[in-house]
Design a protein around this motif. Structure first.
Motif, short mmCIF file in Angstrom:
data_model
loop_
_atom_site.label_atom_id
_atom_site.label_comp_id
_atom_site.label_asym_id
_atom_site.label_seq_id
_atom_site.Cartn_x
_atom_site.Cartn_y
_atom_site.Cartn_z
N TYR A 1 4.15 20.99 -42.47
CA TYR A 1 3.57 20.90 -41.12
C TYR A 1 4.23 21.90 -40.18
O TYR A 1 3.55 22.59 -39.42
CB TYR A 1 3.71 19.48 -40.57
CG TYR A 1 3.20 19.36 -39.16
CD1 TYR A 1 1.85 19.20 -38.91
CD2 TYR A 1 4.07 19.42 -38.07
CE1 TYR A 1 1.37 19.10 -37.61
CE2 TYR A 1 3.60 19.33 -36.78
CZ TYR A 1 2.25 19.16 -36.55
OH TYR A 1 1.77 19.07 -35.27
N ILE B 1 7.85 12.97 -48.10
CA ILE B 1 7.81 12.96 -46.63
C ILE B 1 8.48 14.22 -46.09
O ILE B 1 7.94 14.90 -45.22
CB ILE B 1 8.50 11.69 -46.07
CG1 ILE B 1 7.68 10.44 -46.44
CG2 ILE B 1 8.66 11.79 -44.56
CD1 ILE B 1 8.40 9.14 -46.14
N VAL C 1 6.74 17.26 -43.87
CA VAL C 1 7.25 17.71 -42.58
C VAL C 1 7.49 19.22 -42.60
O VAL C 1 7.13 19.93 -41.66
CB VAL C 1 8.55 16.95 -42.21
CG1 VAL C 1 9.23 17.57 -41.01
CG2 VAL C 1 8.26 15.48 -41.96
N CYS D 1 -1.36 8.06 -36.87
CA CYS D 1 -0.47 7.51 -35.84
C CYS D 1 -1.15 6.42 -35.03
O CYS D 1 -0.52 5.44 -34.64
CB CYS D 1 0.02 8.62 -34.92
SG CYS D 1 1.18 9.75 -35.72
N TYR E 1 -2.73 13.64 -38.75
CA TYR E 1 -1.56 12.86 -38.36
C TYR E 1 -1.86 11.96 -37.16
O TYR E 1 -1.40 10.82 -37.11
CB TYR E 1 -0.37 13.77 -38.08
CG TYR E 1 0.23 14.36 -39.33
CD1 TYR E 1 0.69 13.56 -40.36
CD2 TYR E 1 0.33 15.74 -39.49
CE1 TYR E 1 1.23 14.10 -41.51
CE2 TYR E 1 0.87 16.29 -40.64
CZ TYR E 1 1.32 15.46 -41.64
OH TYR E 1 1.86 15.99 -42.78
N LYS F 1 8.51 9.03 -39.33
CA LYS F 1 8.87 10.45 -39.47
C LYS F 1 7.79 11.35 -38.89
O LYS F 1 8.08 12.31 -38.18
CB LYS F 1 9.10 10.82 -40.94
CG LYS F 1 10.25 10.11 -41.60
CD LYS F 1 11.57 10.60 -41.08
CE LYS F 1 12.69 9.90 -41.83
NZ LYS F 1 13.98 10.14 -41.25
N PHE F 2 6.52 11.04 -39.20
CA PHE F 2 5.42 11.90 -38.75
C PHE F 2 5.12 11.70 -37.27
O PHE F 2 5.01 12.66 -36.52
CB PHE F 2 4.16 11.65 -39.57
CG PHE F 2 4.31 12.00 -41.03
CD1 PHE F 2 5.02 13.12 -41.43
CD2 PHE F 2 3.72 11.22 -42.00
CE1 PHE F 2 5.15 13.45 -42.77
CE2 PHE F 2 3.84 11.55 -43.34
CZ PHE F 2 4.56 12.66 -43.73
N CYS F 3 4.99 10.45 -36.85
CA CYS F 3 4.54 10.18 -35.47
C CYS F 3 5.66 10.32 -34.44
O CYS F 3 5.44 10.88 -33.37
CB CYS F 3 3.94 8.78 -35.38
SG CYS F 3 2.52 8.54 -36.46
N TRP G 1 0.51 7.33 -46.50
CA TRP G 1 1.90 7.37 -46.04
C TRP G 1 2.75 6.29 -46.69
O TRP G 1 3.92 6.49 -47.00
CB TRP G 1 1.97 7.22 -44.52
CG TRP G 1 1.47 8.39 -43.76
CD1 TRP G 1 1.08 9.60 -44.26
CD2 TRP G 1 1.29 8.48 -42.35
NE1 TRP G 1 0.67 10.43 -43.24
CE2 TRP G 1 0.79 9.77 -42.06
CE3 TRP G 1 1.48 7.60 -41.31
CZ2 TRP G 1 0.51 10.19 -40.77
CZ3 TRP G 1 1.20 8.02 -40.02
CH2 TRP G 1 0.71 9.30 -39.75
N MET H 1 8.25 14.02 -35.83
CA MET H 1 7.57 15.30 -35.95
C MET H 1 6.64 15.56 -34.76
O MET H 1 6.62 16.65 -34.20
CB MET H 1 6.77 15.33 -37.25
CG MET H 1 6.18 16.67 -37.60
SD MET H 1 5.51 16.69 -39.27
CE MET H 1 4.09 15.64 -39.11
#
Length: 141
Positions: A35, A28, A32, A54, A50, A74-76, A20, A79
């Motif tokens: 995903y 990124i 997203v 996280c 993920y 952004k991911f944790c 990441w 999203m």
């Protein structure tokens, strides 16, 4: 089909976090999008990946300092919705206490309304005294 291990290893999380940190904003955004379009086993594997990242992200300075430009955020947070304020322990405990206080207040209020200022059997104290006086006259006769 073989068994799927859904537990996350700390090394998996560190590897994901390392990936990441190397990602550009375009990558990124692409991750997203991928995903959100995934389903079934792909989504399950992505969730595992993920969530491993996280677990490590929440221990970083980026998370502590509130840096919203990182892939981890952004991911944790965006999203996967891990950072929502209503998902945090302090909020759940506070709401539990508020509900408990409201319930206790309702019980006390009900008791005060039902029993306050009344004598036995729901009669006013003046009615009780006058009925006792009348009872004395009936006995003497």
């Amino acid at each position: 089909m073989g068994k799927m291990d859904i537990r996350n290893d700390e090394n998996d999380g560190l590897e994901v976090l390392g990936e990441w940190k190397k990602m550009s904003k375009a990558k990124i955004a692409e991750a997203v999008k991928i995903y959100k379009g995934s389903k079934g086993i792909e989504r399950t594997l992505a969730d595992k990946k993920y969530s491993a990242g996280c677990q490590q992200y929440f221990e970083t300075d980026d998370y502590s300092n509130g840096n919203t430009e990182t892939a981890g955020y952004k991911f944790c947070c965006e999203m996967l919705d891990y950072c929502k304020w209503y998902n945090q322990t302090w909020f759940v405990v506070t709401m539990g206490m508020v509900i408990l206080i409201i319930m206790i207040s309702c019980i006390i209020g009900s008791c005060c309304c039902l029993c306050g200022g009344r004598g036995r059997g729901g009669k006013d104290s003046k009615e009780i005294e006058s009925s006792e006086e009348n009872d004395d006259y009936l006995i003497c006769e």
